[in-house]
Design a protein around this motif. Structure first.
Motif, PDB file in Angstrom:
ATOM      1  N   GLY A 196      40.847  42.639  45.982  1.00 49.16           N
ATOM      2  CA  GLY A 196      41.501  42.420  47.264  1.00 49.16           C
ATOM      3  C   GLY A 196      42.686  43.339  47.471  1.00 49.16           C
ATOM      4  O   GLY A 196      42.946  43.810  48.590  1.00 49.16           O
ATOM      5  N   ASP A 197      43.414  43.631  46.385  1.00 50.25           N
ATOM      6  CA  ASP A 197      44.551  44.541  46.482  1.00 50.25           C
ATOM      7  C   ASP A 197      44.091  45.963  46.788  1.00 50.25           C
ATOM      8  O   ASP A 197      44.770  46.704  47.514  1.00 50.25           O
ATOM      9  N   ILE A 198      42.947  46.363  46.227  1.00 42.79           N
ATOM     10  CA  ILE A 198      42.406  47.687  46.528  1.00 42.79           C
ATOM     11  C   ILE A 198      42.064  47.791  48.009  1.00 42.79           C
ATOM     12  O   ILE A 198      42.404  48.778  48.675  1.00 42.79           O
ATOM     13  N   PRO A 246      41.531  33.991  45.772  1.00 45.54           N
ATOM     14  CA  PRO A 246      40.578  34.813  46.529  1.00 45.54           C
ATOM     15  C   PRO A 246      41.232  35.830  47.455  1.00 45.54           C
ATOM     16  O   PRO A 246      40.553  36.730  47.945  1.00 45.54           O
ATOM     17  N   ASN A 247      42.528  35.701  47.701  1.00 48.18           N
ATOM     18  CA  ASN A 247      43.215  36.704  48.514  1.00 48.18           C
ATOM     19  C   ASN A 247      43.346  38.035  47.780  1.00 48.18           C
ATOM     20  O   ASN A 247      43.417  39.086  48.414  1.00 48.18           O
ATOM     21  N   SER A 248      43.395  37.997  46.451  1.00 49.16           N
ATOM     22  CA  SER A 248      43.523  39.229  45.667  1.00 49.16           C
ATOM     23  C   SER A 248      42.328  39.482  44.769  1.00 49.16           C
ATOM     24  O   SER A 248      42.027  40.630  44.443  1.00 49.16           O
ATOM     25  N   SER A 249      41.649  38.428  44.364  1.00 47.17           N
ATOM     26  CA  SER A 249      40.567  38.536  43.389  1.00 47.17           C
ATOM     27  C   SER A 249      39.199  38.497  44.045  1.00 47.17           C
ATOM     28  O   SER A 249      38.853  37.530  44.732  1.00 47.17           O
ATOM     29  N   THR A 307      45.301  32.947  39.539  1.00 48.56           N
ATOM     30  CA  THR A 307      45.650  34.266  39.016  1.00 48.56           C
ATOM     31  C   THR A 307      45.266  35.358  40.011  1.00 48.56           C
ATOM     32  O   THR A 307      44.369  35.178  40.842  1.00 48.56           O
ATOM     33  N   SER A 308      45.924  36.503  39.915  1.00 48.37           N
ATOM     34  CA  SER A 308      45.583  37.619  40.800  1.00 48.37           C
ATOM     35  C   SER A 308      44.322  38.332  40.338  1.00 48.37           C
ATOM     36  O   SER A 308      43.608  38.928  41.142  1.00 48.37           O
ATOM     37  N   SER A 309      44.032  38.272  39.048  1.00 53.17           N
ATOM     38  CA  SER A 309      42.852  38.917  38.472  1.00 53.17           C
ATOM     39  C   SER A 309      41.745  37.900  38.243  1.00 53.17           C
ATOM     40  O   SER A 309      42.002  36.790  37.767  1.00 53.17           O
ATOM     41  N   GLY A 310      40.517  38.280  38.542  1.00 50.34           N
ATOM     42  CA  GLY A 310      39.400  37.366  38.392  1.00 50.34           C
ATOM     43  C   GLY A 310      39.000  37.091  36.951  1.00 50.34           C
ATOM     44  O   GLY A 310      38.429  36.043  36.650  1.00 50.34           O
ATOM     45  N   SER A 311      39.272  38.035  36.042  1.00 49.71           N
ATOM     46  CA  SER A 311      38.915  37.813  34.641  1.00 49.71           C
ATOM     47  C   SER A 311      40.018  37.102  33.863  1.00 49.71           C
ATOM     48  O   SER A 311      39.787  36.625  32.746  1.00 49.71           O
ATOM     49  N   ALA A 312      41.219  37.003  34.440  1.00 49.63           N
ATOM     50  CA  ALA A 312      42.347  36.387  33.739  1.00 49.63           C
ATOM     51  C   ALA A 312      42.083  34.940  33.324  1.00 49.63           C
ATOM     52  O   ALA A 312      42.501  34.530  32.226  1.00 49.63           O
ATOM     53  N   PRO A 313      41.409  34.107  34.132  1.00 45.29           N
ATOM     54  CA  PRO A 313      41.204  32.715  33.721  1.00 45.29           C
ATOM     55  C   PRO A 313      40.428  32.549  32.414  1.00 45.29           C
ATOM     56  O   PRO A 313      40.810  31.736  31.565  1.00 45.29           O
ATOM     57  N   VAL A 314      39.345  33.311  32.226  1.00 44.52           N
ATOM     58  CA  VAL A 314      38.595  33.150  30.975  1.00 44.52           C
ATOM     59  C   VAL A 314      39.336  33.790  29.803  1.00 44.52           C
ATOM     60  O   VAL A 314      39.183  33.363  28.658  1.00 44.52           O
ATOM     61  N   LYS A 315      40.148  34.798  30.083  1.00 44.79           N
ATOM     62  CA  LYS A 315      40.974  35.363  29.011  1.00 44.79           C
ATOM     63  C   LYS A 315      42.008  34.337  28.551  1.00 44.79           C
ATOM     64  O   LYS A 315      42.282  34.207  27.354  1.00 44.79           O
TER      65      LYS A 315
END
Length: 340
Positions: free
Chosen positions: A61-63, A167-170, A204-212
């Motif tokens: 989303g930031d891109i 979802p606004n950024s991820s 989180t702003s990143s979609g992979s951050a939650p599973v990390k």
């Protein structure tokens, strides 16, 4: 990971290089995949071409927001990675340059369909199914039931124990939002999101951050693409990966050339490399487990078999439209604000 930074730092370094008379990068790429893959891809492309490129990792989303903001004077040549519906939205806003890549004929059918849907502005580079993962050690210590379905995640037992992207950024989180609407219908989906929000520890702003975070034991459950969870599990974390019982959505990660790119010919060469078996092999080399789009590319050994997962018939055209995306994000923000 040389050359990968937060955008502000990357821009500052680029400006310093220019003012010091150093050679400017021959290509500027915004990367929407995991940082490890960004680094491996940059190294592989530079080794193959002998050129120096600037690669910056940002959430999908930031891109999109950056490319919109720079429409009149783009500083970016290529957008590589990130969920395809966001690429489709950029294409519908005339922010992307059409290009017929050299390897388009070798693409799997889902990638060829995506390319046609984009009007030739975006090419699919990988696919991956959405799901969630829980930390088995934390689950056992808390003596909690193991979740197997989307609706299990609203159980009060998981209060403050779940992370999801914003979802606004991820792009991952927007795929989650669109998936739930397609699975349950919009009204039931937003009632579900309101209930789930009570259990969310952090967006989180990143979609992979939650599973990390789940892999590190910082939270019990992370909602993300299953291949991101597989990468963490392969590294030794005690994750159990779940394909939700109701069914789930999926992403097609894409690559696009930004309209008005300053290095358009080099951008085309990068797209061709990204779609080649050699370029797609950089994912497995970086420990990533997405399904590559080129039929000639090798499948990562740990990649989830998406043919065995119950999937929705994901409507990329609808959920890739600017109007639908904006409307759903506004409604999501209202739900989260109302239940906090």
């Amino acid at each position: 990971m040389r050359g990968i930074s937060a955008f502000g730092a990357g821009a500052a370094l680029w400006l310093c290089a220019a003012t010091a008379g150093m050679t400017a990068p021959s290509l500027t790429v915004l990367c929407g995949v995991d940082e490890a893959w960004c680094a491996v891809m940059q190294k592989a492309y530079e080794a193959k071409t002998g050129l120096e490129i600037a690669m910056t990792r940002r959430s999908t989303g930031d891109i999109l927001n950056q490319i919109r903001a720079e429409k009149a004077a783009p500083t970016v040549d290529v957008w590589w990675g990130g969920t395809g519906d966001t690429h489709l939205q950029a294409g519908s806003e005339n922010l992307l340059e059409p290009y017929q890549p050299a390897h388009e004929r070798d693409m799997l059918p889902w990638a060829q369909n995506f390319f046609a849907m984009s009007g030739g502005r975006s090419a699919g580079i990988y696919a991956g199914a959405l799901g969630f993962a829980y930390n088995a050690d934390l689950l056992r210590a808390a003596k909690l039931p193991a979740p197997t379905c989307w609706k299990d995640l609203t159980d009060i037992a998981y209060r403050g124990r779940i992370q999801s992207g914003n979802p606004n950024s991820s792009g991952t989180a927007f795929t989650t939002l669109a998936t739930l609407v397609q699975l349950f219908g919009e009204e039931e989906a937003f009632r579900y999101l309101a209930a789930l929000n009570r259990n969310i520890e952090r967006y989180t702003s990143s979609g992979s951050a939650p599973v990390k975070a789940a892999a590190r034991g910082e939270v019990l459950i992370g909602i993300s693409f299953m291949h991101d969870a597989v990468t963490q599990k392969e590294a030794g974390s005690p994750l159990v990966i779940v394909a939700p019982c109701e069914g789930t959505g999926y992403e097609i990660g894409a690559v696009s050339i930004v309209k008005g790119a300053r290095h358009v010919e080099e951008a085309k060469r990068f797209v061709d490399f990204a779609l080649s078996p050699e370029g797609q092999a950089t994912g497995a080399a970086a420990g990533q487990n997405q399904v590559p789009s080129n039929a000639m590319a090798g499948l990562p050994l740990a990649a989830p078999d998406i043919s065995l997962i119950k999937m929705v018939d994901y409507d990329f055209a609808t959920f890739g439209s600017p109007e639908e995306r904006s409307r759903l994000l506004e409604r999501f923000d209202a739900v989260v604000s109302a239940t906090n």
